[in-house]
Motif scaffolding. Structure first.
Motif, mmCIF file in Angstrom:
data_model
loop_
_atom_site.group_PDB
_atom_site.id
_atom_site.type_symbol
_atom_site.label_atom_id
_atom_site.label_comp_id
_atom_site.label_asym_id
_atom_site.label_seq_id
_atom_site.Cartn_x
_atom_site.Cartn_y
_atom_site.Cartn_z
ATOM 1 N N PHE A 173 0.777 -1.177 0.035
ATOM 2 C CA PHE A 173 0.000 0.060 -0.010
ATOM 3 C C PHE A 173 0.744 1.398 -0.083
ATOM 4 O O PHE A 173 0.592 2.189 -0.807
ATOM 5 N N SER A 174 1.941 1.302 0.644
ATOM 6 C CA SER A 174 2.714 2.332 0.734
ATOM 7 C C SER A 174 3.642 2.722 -0.442
ATOM 8 O O SER A 174 3.640 3.840 -0.861
ATOM 9 N N LYS A 175 3.795 1.641 -1.108
ATOM 10 C CA LYS A 175 4.556 1.667 -2.513
ATOM 11 C C LYS A 175 3.432 2.229 -3.554
ATOM 12 O O LYS A 175 3.954 3.310 -4.258
ATOM 13 N N ASP A 176 2.279 1.831 -3.602
ATOM 14 C CA ASP A 176 1.155 2.271 -4.457
ATOM 15 C C ASP A 176 1.085 3.856 -4.228
ATOM 16 O O ASP A 176 0.957 4.641 -5.193
ATOM 17 N N LEU A 177 0.849 4.207 -2.815
ATOM 18 C CA LEU A 177 0.647 5.557 -2.437
ATOM 19 C C LEU A 177 2.021 6.397 -2.897
ATOM 20 O O LEU A 177 1.889 7.593 -3.546
ATOM 21 N N LEU A 178 3.168 5.984 -2.660
ATOM 22 C CA LEU A 178 4.515 6.799 -2.946
ATOM 23 C C LEU A 178 4.424 7.009 -4.588
ATOM 24 O O LEU A 178 4.744 8.097 -5.035
ATOM 25 N N ASP A 179 4.391 5.674 -5.102
ATOM 26 C CA ASP A 179 4.420 5.627 -6.830
ATOM 27 C C ASP A 179 3.509 6.705 -7.446
ATOM 28 O O ASP A 179 3.548 7.291 -8.368
ATOM 29 N N ASP A 180 2.342 6.507 -7.094
ATOM 30 C CA ASP A 180 0.996 7.163 -7.884
ATOM 31 C C ASP A 180 0.560 8.196 -7.247
ATOM 32 O O ASP A 180 -0.140 8.883 -8.033
ATOM 33 N N TYR A 181 0.733 8.714 -6.047
ATOM 34 C CA TYR A 181 -0.083 9.753 -5.318
ATOM 35 C C TYR A 181 0.611 10.859 -4.679
ATOM 36 O O TYR A 181 -0.086 11.785 -4.377
ATOM 37 N N ALA A 182 1.667 10.635 -4.221
ATOM 38 C CA ALA A 182 2.498 11.592 -3.439
ATOM 39 C C ALA A 182 3.435 12.460 -4.434
ATOM 40 O O ALA A 182 4.457 11.638 -4.838
ATOM 41 N N ASP A 183 3.411 13.535 -4.586
ATOM 42 C CA ASP A 183 4.047 14.497 -5.376
ATOM 43 C C ASP A 183 5.367 14.630 -4.743
ATOM 44 O O ASP A 183 6.165 14.691 -5.454
ATOM 45 N N LEU A 184 5.441 14.622 -3.505
ATOM 46 C CA LEU A 184 6.656 14.714 -2.836
ATOM 47 C C LEU A 184 6.535 13.944 -1.327
ATOM 48 O O LEU A 184 5.386 13.770 -0.847
ATOM 49 N N ILE A 185 7.756 13.707 -1.106
ATOM 50 C CA ILE A 185 7.825 13.091 0.479
ATOM 51 C C ILE A 185 9.054 13.766 1.170
ATOM 52 O O ILE A 185 9.967 14.250 0.400
ATOM 53 N N MET A 186 8.731 14.031 2.425
ATOM 54 C CA MET A 186 9.767 14.620 3.317
ATOM 55 C C MET A 186 10.230 13.552 4.051
ATOM 56 O O MET A 186 9.416 13.165 5.137
ATOM 57 N N LEU A 187 11.550 12.925 4.014
ATOM 58 C CA LEU A 187 12.043 11.853 4.992
ATOM 59 C C LEU A 187 12.719 12.435 6.168
ATOM 60 O O LEU A 187 13.573 12.927 5.821
ATOM 61 N N ASP A 188 12.469 12.147 7.137
ATOM 62 C CA ASP A 188 12.846 12.313 8.514
ATOM 63 C C ASP A 188 14.371 11.547 8.693
ATOM 64 O O ASP A 188 14.246 10.167 8.765
ATOM 65 N N ILE A 189 15.489 11.885 8.716
ATOM 66 C CA ILE A 189 16.746 11.153 8.844
ATOM 67 C C ILE A 189 16.977 11.323 10.618
ATOM 68 O O ILE A 189 17.556 12.516 10.879
ATOM 69 N N LYS A 190 16.927 10.342 11.088
ATOM 70 C CA LYS A 190 17.152 10.532 12.665
ATOM 71 C C LYS A 190 18.601 10.455 13.118
ATOM 72 O O LYS A 190 18.829 11.365 13.777
#
Length: 240
Positions: free
Chosen positions: A107-124
């Protein structure tokens, strides 16, 4: 859902409606929304109601703004977010996810691939020990796997990094961060998040021990020094 902010200015490009979701698998020492960590306790909010709220704010978004989903951890609700983001895109609204990168499933792959124009990834943190110290969970490589997945997709990504004196602001860690991501083509910028204690009262209200209570906030010189180091590796470095 945890809460909604109508006019966010530090949650992606432009002015944004920010939807904070309930539930997170991590328990970061500096979390400023600790009341969003438990998966229970959120409120149900119909997706179409959220869409209509975003449509009403569309004139404020302009060309750059849109909707950001934060948390908690949004990818825990990837299946529902597919429906939400699909509707937003039908309305021509930019979509963004603020994530810790711990979940990479169908589900997260489908979301990232098809619907998320941008992601902000937190590097801890750049070491396993440091990651576990901050988050309470093992395996920092999960987040890096999501970063690589996003890079391979060719879709836009920002990085976020909280600068904690004595913990994440060491020059060797900043260089390690830069070296790891220096060849990524999809990273538009990295945002340095100055360490602050704005959420401490929430920890107190929950009866939780805030372990960084003796940690000071950054000096202006520390923020600038970190920015200078990272500037060697990234197209843009922003101090929030």
């Amino acid at each position: 859902m945890h809460s909604i902010e109508s006019f966010g200015t530090h949650d992606g490009p432009g002015i944004r409606m920010v939807v904070f979701l309930q539930g997170c698998k991590l328990k970061c020492l500096y979390c400023h929304n600790p009341d969003s960590i438990e998966t229970s306790g959120g409120i149900e909010y119909p997706i179409e109601d959220l869409v209509q709220k975003a449509i009403k704010l569309k004139s404020y978004f302009g060309k750059k703004g849109g909707v950001t989903v934060s948390g908690g951890e949004p990818l825990l609700q990837s299946k529902e977010l597919i429906t939400f983001f699909k509707r937003l895109k039908e309305e021509g609204i930019h979509t963004n996810i603020d994530t810790n990168g711990r979940i990479l499933n169908h589900f997260s792959k489908d979301l990232l691939d098809d619907y998320a124009d941008l992601i902000m990834l937190d590097i801890k943190h750049m070491t396993e020990d440091g990651y576990q110290f901050i988050t309470g969970k093992p395996n920092k490589e999960i987040s890096f796997s999501l970063a690589k997945y996003r890079e391979d997709s060719g879709k836009k990504m920002w990085l976020r990094y909280v600068l904690i004196p004595g913990i994440t602001n060491k020059p060797e860690l900043l260089h390690a961060l830069g070296e790891h991501f220096k060849n990524y083509k999809t990273i538009e910028k990295i945002e340095l998040q100055p360490y602050h204690k704005l959420g401490v009262h929430k920890w107190d209200a929950l009866g939780w021990d805030y372990k960084l209570k003796d940690t000071r906030e950054n000096t202006k010189e520390e923020l600038e020094a970190a920015s200078v180091i990272l500037d060697k590796y990234f197209r843009e470095v922003k101090i929030n």
